[in-house]
Design an enzyme around this catalytic site. Structure first.
Site, PDB file in Angstrom:
ATOM      1  N   ARG A  35     -20.501  34.136 -15.749  1.00  0.00           N
ATOM      2  CA  ARG A  35     -21.830  34.481 -15.259  1.00  0.00           C
ATOM      3  C   ARG A  35     -22.816  33.309 -15.326  1.00  0.00           C
ATOM      4  NH1 ARG A  35     -24.946  39.629 -17.673  1.00  0.00           N
ATOM      5  NH2 ARG A  35     -23.111  40.644 -16.795  1.00  0.00           N
ATOM      6  N   HIS A  81     -18.380  41.147  -6.296  1.00  0.00           N
ATOM      7  CA  HIS A  81     -19.351  41.004  -7.396  1.00  0.00           C
ATOM      8  C   HIS A  81     -20.064  42.343  -7.637  1.00  0.00           C
ATOM      9  CE1 HIS A  81     -21.454  38.220 -10.053  1.00  0.00           C
ATOM     10  NE2 HIS A  81     -22.592  38.822  -9.744  1.00  0.00           N
ATOM     11  N   TYR A 126     -35.076  42.182   5.762  1.00  0.00           N
ATOM     12  CA  TYR A 126     -35.926  41.490   6.740  1.00  0.00           C
ATOM     13  C   TYR A 126     -35.442  40.069   7.045  1.00  0.00           C
ATOM     14  CZ  TYR A 126     -39.181  45.267   5.632  1.00  0.00           C
ATOM     15  OH  TYR A 126     -39.758  46.492   5.445  1.00  0.00           O
TER      16      TYR A 126
END
Length: 748
Positions: A35, A81, A126
C-alpha cells in the site's frame, strides 16, 4: 513467529496475545508492502500500478479518446483494487496534476485541481482521462515476458507484479507514503540527469557517489522555484538516504514593486497572500502597503507586493522567506521496496545500481522471450518449407489419409507443431511466391536469432543495449531542469525593532527619576507636566526604533527600548521599573541613537573617551560598567558625535576653555579614558577645579558661551586662540564669562 495452539474438538484455541501480535504484524507487512511504499523497479505503489495497467487494458493510450474517469476507477476497483473509490480516484488525480507529478502519467480533461487547492478537482463522473505519453516508459514492454504476473484479489485474472519501466521512475516522480513504523518521502528528479547517471554507471560500474552527484546534483520539483540547499548538504542527503532540502520562491523588482513569479512545490499562492496579510493586520509589516494577485492563464503565478518607498526589498523578502511559505523545507527519506521484496532506505548509488540490475533482468527476459518466439517461428517455417518442397506428396497425404497429421510427422519427420502448421495452411498460401516469402522470413529471423543470442551471451552488448534504450527514452521524454540550484544565505525574519517605524521621539527624564517619550523633536521638555515637587532633568532626541542609553552616577550604562516607554501625555513611569540602579545611585546621563553611533563619555575629573551605542548596550536590568570614575568624580551628560569630523570644546570651573579635534580621544568599550582638559592634581584631589561642560561642534560652527545674561560667540580666529592639544590647560575666557552656565553651538 511460533504460536502455541490447542484444539478442543473442532475449535482452535489461541491466546489473545499471540493472536493480536500475529494480526498486527500481518497488517503491518501488508501496509508496508502492498500500500504505502513504492517499488524500486517501476517507482509505483500498487494502487498507482493498477490504475495505469487498467487504463492500458481499456485502450486509453495517449492517442486514444478520453473516457470518463469513473469508468477507469470502476475497472480498477472491480478487477484489481477492492478499496474505496474516493481514495483510488485521488491517487489517479495526483498522477494527472502537473504541479504534483514531475512527469504526469495521466492526461486529464476537466477540472483536475489547481496549485492553490489541489483537492478542488471535480468528481470522477465529470472528468475524463487517458494515459499520458510518458506512461509508455512503464507499459511499452509489458506483453513481452518481462515481468511476473500474479492473480488478482479474487483469482479470476492476472495482473503484473511490477511494470517493466525503461527508466528509474522511483526517482523521476518520487512519492510519499506512511506505513506502519516507517515512511517514505522521495522527491522528483530530472529525467535527463538520472538517465545520464544510469549511463555513466553502465560505462563505469565503479563510479562513486560523488561522481553520480555531479550528474544528479539535486531534486527537480514540478515548479520553477529555486532549490537553495548547499551542494554539500545535498550530497550528504544522497549518501545517507535521509535529510531535507529547501525551496525558495522566485521574485523580481518591477517599478519598485516585488513580483513573485514561482512558488515552491505544493505551495498555494492564496495561502501565501493570507500569511502576508495576517502580518500586515498585526502591524508586523509596516513597510508593506498593498498585495495583489495578478495570476492568470499566461502567468500562472504572479503575486505583487507593494512596499513603501525607500524600503530595503532584499531585507523585506528575507523576512517573508523566513515567516511564510515563500520558502519551504521538504523532508527526504529514500525508503522503498527493493528487488529483494524488502523495504530499505537506500543511497543514490544503491538505488541506481539496484535498478540497473533489475532493468538488466527485465531486458534479459524480454530478449529470451523474443528469442524463443523467433526459434518457434523458425521451427514452423522449417516445417512449411518441407511441405513446399514436397507439395504434391503433402496434398496427397491430406486428401487420402484418415490421420494426415500422424502421417506427415512419420513421412517427413515433423513435430506436432510443424504438422499442425501445415494442416492449418490455406489454399491460397500454396502459391509459388510463398516459398520466396518463407525463405526471406527465415533469413531475417536467423539474423535476429544470432543477434539475440550474441547479446544474451555478452555482458558488454547487454549494457550497450540498455544504455541505448535509456538514451533514446531520455531523448523522447526528457526536458530541461525546472528547479534551478542556487545557494542562498539563510533568511532572517525581522526582529521587533526592525519592524518599528523610525518616528522621531524625545525621551525625557525628571529629577525624581520618571521617564517618558514624547513624539517629535520640537518638544519643550522643561514645560511638560511634572508631578508636584518634580521637574525636568534630562532629555535626548531619538527615534522609535533606536535604543535609549542611561548612565548612572556610578558610571554604569543601561539600555531601554524606546518604543516601550510610556507616552508623554502622562507623567511617565519610574525609571527603576525598567532598570536596577545600585543603592544611592541616580541617572545622570541620557542619550538615544543608532547602535553604530559614537558617543562621548566624560567625568568632571577631566577624563573622557569615545565609545559606540552598541558597546553601551546591556541585555540585563543591572546594566554594565561603562565609565570608570576617579574618587569623588561625577558623570557628565553623554554627547552624541556627529558623522563628520568634529571639535571638542571643554570648559573647567575656573573659566578655562580648550578646543581640540575629538579624534585625539581614544575609542574604548569602557574605562576611565584620557585627559580631556588638564586639571592640576592638587585641585583635582580637593575637587577645587572641575570640568563642567563638554560640547561638540563642526569646524565652521559658532560656539556660544552662556554666562548669566551674557553670551560670548566664538568663531574662526576668536575660537582659534582656545585651540590646543588634548590634555592641555586651556585658555581663560574673558572676565565676566568665566562662570559658564552652558555651551551652545550655532550651525552656520
Amino acid at each position: 513467529m511460533s504460536v502455541d495452539t490447542t484444539f478442543d474438538g473442532d475449535t482452535e484455541k489461541l491466546s489473545l496475545r499471540d493472536f493480536t501480535e500475529k494480526a498486527y504484524l500481518d497488517y503491518s507487512m501488508y501496509v508496508i508492502l502492498d500500500r504505502a511504499l513504492p517499488h524500486l523497479g517501476d517507482g509505483m505503489k500498487p494502487v498507482q500500478r493498477r490504475i495505469v495497467y487498467a487504463m492500458s487494458e481499456l485502450g486509453l493510450k495517449a492517442t486514444a479518446k478520453y473516457k470518463k474517469s469513473a469508468r477507469t476507477v470502476g475497472d480498477v476497483l472491480g478487477k484489481f483494487h477492492p478499496h474505496g473509490d474516493s481514495a483510488c480516484y485521488e491517487a489517479m488525480v495526483l498522477m494527472a496534476q502537473s504541479f504534483s507529478y514531475r512527469y504526469p502519467l495521466i492526461d486529464g480533461q476537466g477540472n483536475w485541481g489547481s496549485p492553490d487547492d489541489p483537492k478542488s478537482f471535480a468528481a470522477m463522473r465529470y472528468t475524463e482521462s487517458r494515459l499520458a505519453p510518458y506512461a509508455e516508459v512503464l507499459l511499452q514492454e509489458l506483453g513481452q515476458g518481462t515481468v511476473n504476473w500474479v492473480p488478482n484479489f479474487d483469482g479470476t485474472m492476472d495482473e503484473p507484479e511490477v511494470l517493466p519501466a525503461r527508466l528509474p521512475n522511483v526517482l523521476l516522480n518520487g512519492g510519499t507514503g506512511i506505513a506502519v513504523g516507517m515512511a517514505t518521502d522521495i522527491p522528483p528528479h530530472n529525467l535527463r540527469e538520472v538517465a545520464s547517471a544510469c549511463c555513466h554507471l553502465l560505462d563505469h560500474p565503479q563510479a562513486t557517489l560523488e561522481d553520480l552527484c555531479d550528474l544528479v546534483p539535486g531534486p527537480d520539483m514540478p515548479t520553477e522555484a529555486e532549490i537553495i540547499t548547499p551542494a554539500e548538504e545535498l550530497r550528504e542527503l544522497y549518501s545517507k538516504g535521509r535529510g531535507s532540502f529547501r525551496m525558495r520562491a522566485l521574485w523580481s523588482r518591477e517599478d519598485g514593486e516585488i513580483v513573485i513569479t514561482a512558488l515552491p512545490a505544493q505551495v498555494s499562492g492564496a495561502r501565501v497572500l493570507e500569511q502576508i496579510a495576517a502580518q500586515m493586520q498585526q502591524k508586523k509589516l509596516p513597510m508593506v502597503v498593498d498585495l495583489r494577485d495578478e495570476s492568470d492563464h499566461e502567468n500562472p503565478t504572479r503575486l505583487v507586493i507593494v512596499p513603501k518607498r525607500g524600503k530595503d526589498l532584499d531585507a523585506l523578502m528575507a523576512h517573508l522567506f523566513a515567516t511564510t511559505d515563500l520558502e519551504r523545507s521538504y523532508r527526504v527519506n529514500l525508503n522503498m521496496i527493493g528487488i529483494d521484496g524488502r523495504p530499505q532506505v537506500k543511497d543514490l548509488r544503491q538505488i541506481l545500481v539496484e535498478w540497473l540490475s533489475w532493468r538488466t533482468g527485465v531486458v534479459r527476459r524480454r530478449l529470451e522471450y523474443r528469442l524463443q518466439k523467433v526459434r518457434d517461428r523458425l521451427h514452423i517455417l522449417e516445417g512449411l518449407m518441407t511441405a513446399y518442397l514436397n507439395i504434391d506428396e503433402v496434398i496427397a497425404i491430406i486428401r487420402e489419409e484418415d490421420k494426415p497429421r500422424e502421417e506427415l510427422m512419420r513421412r517427413f519427420e515433423l513435430t506436432e507443431v510443424q504438422a499442425d502448421a501445415i494442416l492449418d495452411l490455406k489454399l491460397r498460401h500454396l502459391a509459388r511466391l510463398e516459398e520466396i516469402k518463407i525463405r526471406g522470413e527465415q533469413d531475417e529471423l536467423n539474423e535476429e536469432r544470432q543477434r539475440l543470442e550474441k547479446t544474451l551471451d555478452s555482458d558488454e552488448l547487454m549494457r550497450k543495449l540498455i544504455r541505448e534504450e535509456i538514451e533514446s527514452t531520455a531523448e523522447q521524454f526528457g526536458d530541461e531542469r525546472r528547479s534551478p540550484l542556487q545557494e542562498r544565505a539563510e533568511a532572517q525574519a525581522f526582529s521587533e525593532k526592525d519592524l518599528l517605524s523610525a518616528d522621531p521621539v524625545t525621551v525625557v527624564l525628571s529629577k525624581q527619576g520618571w521617564i517618558r517619550a514624547a513624539k517629535g523633536h520640537d518638544i519643550d521638555a522643561v514645560g511638560l507636566n511634572y508631578k508636584s515637587g518634580d521637574a525636568f532633568k534630562l532629555a535626548s532626541p531619538g527615534r522609535m526604533n533606536q535604543p535609549c542609553i542611561l548612565l548612572d552616577s556610578t558610571g554604569r550604562s543601561y539600555t531601554l527600548d524606546t518604543h516601550k516607554l510610556p507616552s508623554a501625555r502622562g507623567q511617565g513611569e519610574p525609571v527603576t521599573g525598567h532598570v536596577s540602579l545600585p543603592k544611592g545611585a541616580m541617572v545622570d546621563g541620557l542619550v538615544c541613537g543608532r547602535e553604530t553611533d559614537r558617543v562621548l563619555l566624560a567625568s568632571d575629573a577631566g577624563y573622557g573617551f569615545v565609545t559606540r551605542i552598541d558597546q553601551l548596550t546591556s541585555k540585563t536590568k543591572n546594566g554594565k560598567a561603562a565609565l570608570t570614575l576617579p574618587k569623588g568624580a561625577k558623570v557628565l551628560p553623554p554627547v552624541l558625535l556627529p558623522q563628520e569630523s568634529a571639535l571638542l570644546a571643554a570648559v573647567s570651573s575656573e573659566g578655562r576653555l580648550l578646543v581640540f579635534p575629538v579624534e585625539e580621544l581614544p575609542e574604548l568599550a569602557r574605562g576611565k579614558g584620557n585627559k580631556v582638559i588638564n586639571i592640576p592634581t592638587a585641585k583635582a584631589a580637593t575637587r577645587e577645579e572641575l570640568m563642567t561642560h563638554v560640547m561638540l561642534m563642526g569646524p565652521e560652527d559658532t560656539l556660544v558661551v552662556n554666562a548669566g545674561r551674557q553670551h560670548l560667540k566664538l568663531k574662526g580666529s576668536e575660537l582659534e586662540r582656545y585651540r590646543g592639544e588634548r590634555g592641555r590647560r586651556g585658555s581663560k575666557l574673558p572676565r565676566g564669562y568665566q562662570r559658564v552656565d552652558s555651551l551652545e553651538v550655532i550651525n552656520d
